[in-house]
Design an enzyme around this catalytic site. Structure first.
Site, PDB file in Angstrom:
ATOM      1  NE  ARG A 162      57.826  42.456  36.867  1.00 10.56           N
ATOM      2  CZ  ARG A 162      56.960  43.256  36.249  1.00 10.56           C
ATOM      3  NH1 ARG A 162      57.170  44.571  36.224  1.00 10.56           N
ATOM      4  NH2 ARG A 162      55.901  42.768  35.665  1.00 10.56           N
ATOM      5  CB  SER A 212      56.524  35.735  36.386  1.00 10.75           C
ATOM      6  OG  SER A 212      55.166  35.898  36.049  1.00 10.75           O
ATOM      7  CD  GLU A 282      59.213  39.007  37.367  1.00  5.71           C
ATOM      8  OE1 GLU A 282      58.278  39.378  38.109  1.00  5.71           O
ATOM      9  OE2 GLU A 282      59.070  38.830  36.154  1.00  5.71           O
TER      10      GLU A 282
END
Length: 287
Positions: A162, A212, A282
């Site tokens: 990420r 998420s 995230e």
């Protein structure tokens, strides 16, 4: 170029949260992307680039600068006979996956249900179900914060979990080159259908969210930790830990950014207290 002022960011994010942007620009050509950046730089405004507005949370007060939306008009994709694909940053990951499947190109089915554009997917090295952007990308062309165009190889993109050099340096993705192998069209399309069915069954897609909420901590699953901490359904205002999947914070009714940030803070605190694990968001929180 489409130019809007005091545009509510809640209209442009999957969370459906966010106050007005001072300036909201939608370039429809590569040249207009440069023009949008020049506008921000020449007026000394901060700028932020979005696609479909997933994976981000804007303040209730809005954004005191320039939002540049990369999407409409920047969605071209070219495929050659050797499986080399060149795609512009505004194409959605789902549209790209569908097009590749029709061409019998395998290796991108994982992205078919990710709610974002290619530019955002590269920026965050988007991934799901065992696949991620770095598995298939060869290079990307970016615009630097200073307005220069650069070609970055896969290694130079520094794609990690990420993260990428694009995120670190505030680059703007213009387009990218990928390499795919030929496969069986029906098998690829079936894989996409199966993955999207799993997504619908397990994720709270019926509510606005940013996907998420937390990164996967090493050795654990964020959703399981949150559930084990007794936080399934935990709510502050209109923001709630999803009862369907505890890894998601959802907007279950007129949630504010402050509501979401409070839920995130409380979840982090409780999980750390009980299990000694620090959950890292995230979702990008833009102030």
């Amino acid at each position: 170029m489409i130019r809007l002022q005091q545009e509510p960011l809640s209209n442009h994010t999957t969370f459906r949260i966010g106050g007005p942007a001072l300036h909201y620009l939608i370039p429809e050509t590569m040249e207009e992307v440069s023009e949008a950046l020049d506008f921000a730089r020449s007026n000394h405004y901060p700028f932020y680039v979005i696609g479909k507005g997933s994976n981000m949370l804007f303040s209730d007060e809005g954004y005191p600068g320039v939002i540049i939306e990369i999407g409409k008009g920047l969605e071209e994709i070219q495929i050659d006979d050797d499986g080399v694909v060149t795609a512009q940053a505004g194409i959605t990951l789902s549209a790209m996956a569908s097009r590749l499947a029709k061409e019998s190109l395998s290796g991108f089915a994982f992205a078919s249900g990710i709610p974002g554009t290619l530019g955002g997917g590269i920026t965050m090295n988007a991934g799901a179900y065992g696949g991620e952007i770095k598995d298939c990308i060869q290079s990307a062309r970016v615009l630097t914060a200073e307005g220069a165009t650069q070609e970055l190889s896969r290694d130079e993109l520094e794609l990690g979990y990420r993260t990428s050099i694009i995120q670190k340096e505030s680059y703007i993705v213009l387009d990218a080159v990928f390499q795919f192998e030929r496969g069986d069209k029906e098998a690829i399309q079936k894989e996409m259908r199966d993955l999207n069915q799993r997504r619908r069954e397990k994720q709270p897609l019926e509510f606005p969210s940013a996907g998420s909420t937390f990164k996967r901590p090493q050795g654990y699953f964020a959703g399981k930790l949150i559930e084990d901490a007794g936080l399934r359904g935990y709510r502050v205002g209109g923001a709630q830990v999803s009862e369907k999947h505890c890894g998601f914070v959802i907007n279950c009714g007129q949630a504010t950014a402050d509501d979401v940030k409070q839920v995130i803070h409380d979840v982090q605190q409780k999980v750390n207290e009980q299990f000694g694990v620090v959950l890292e968001p995230e979702v990008r929180i833009i102030k």
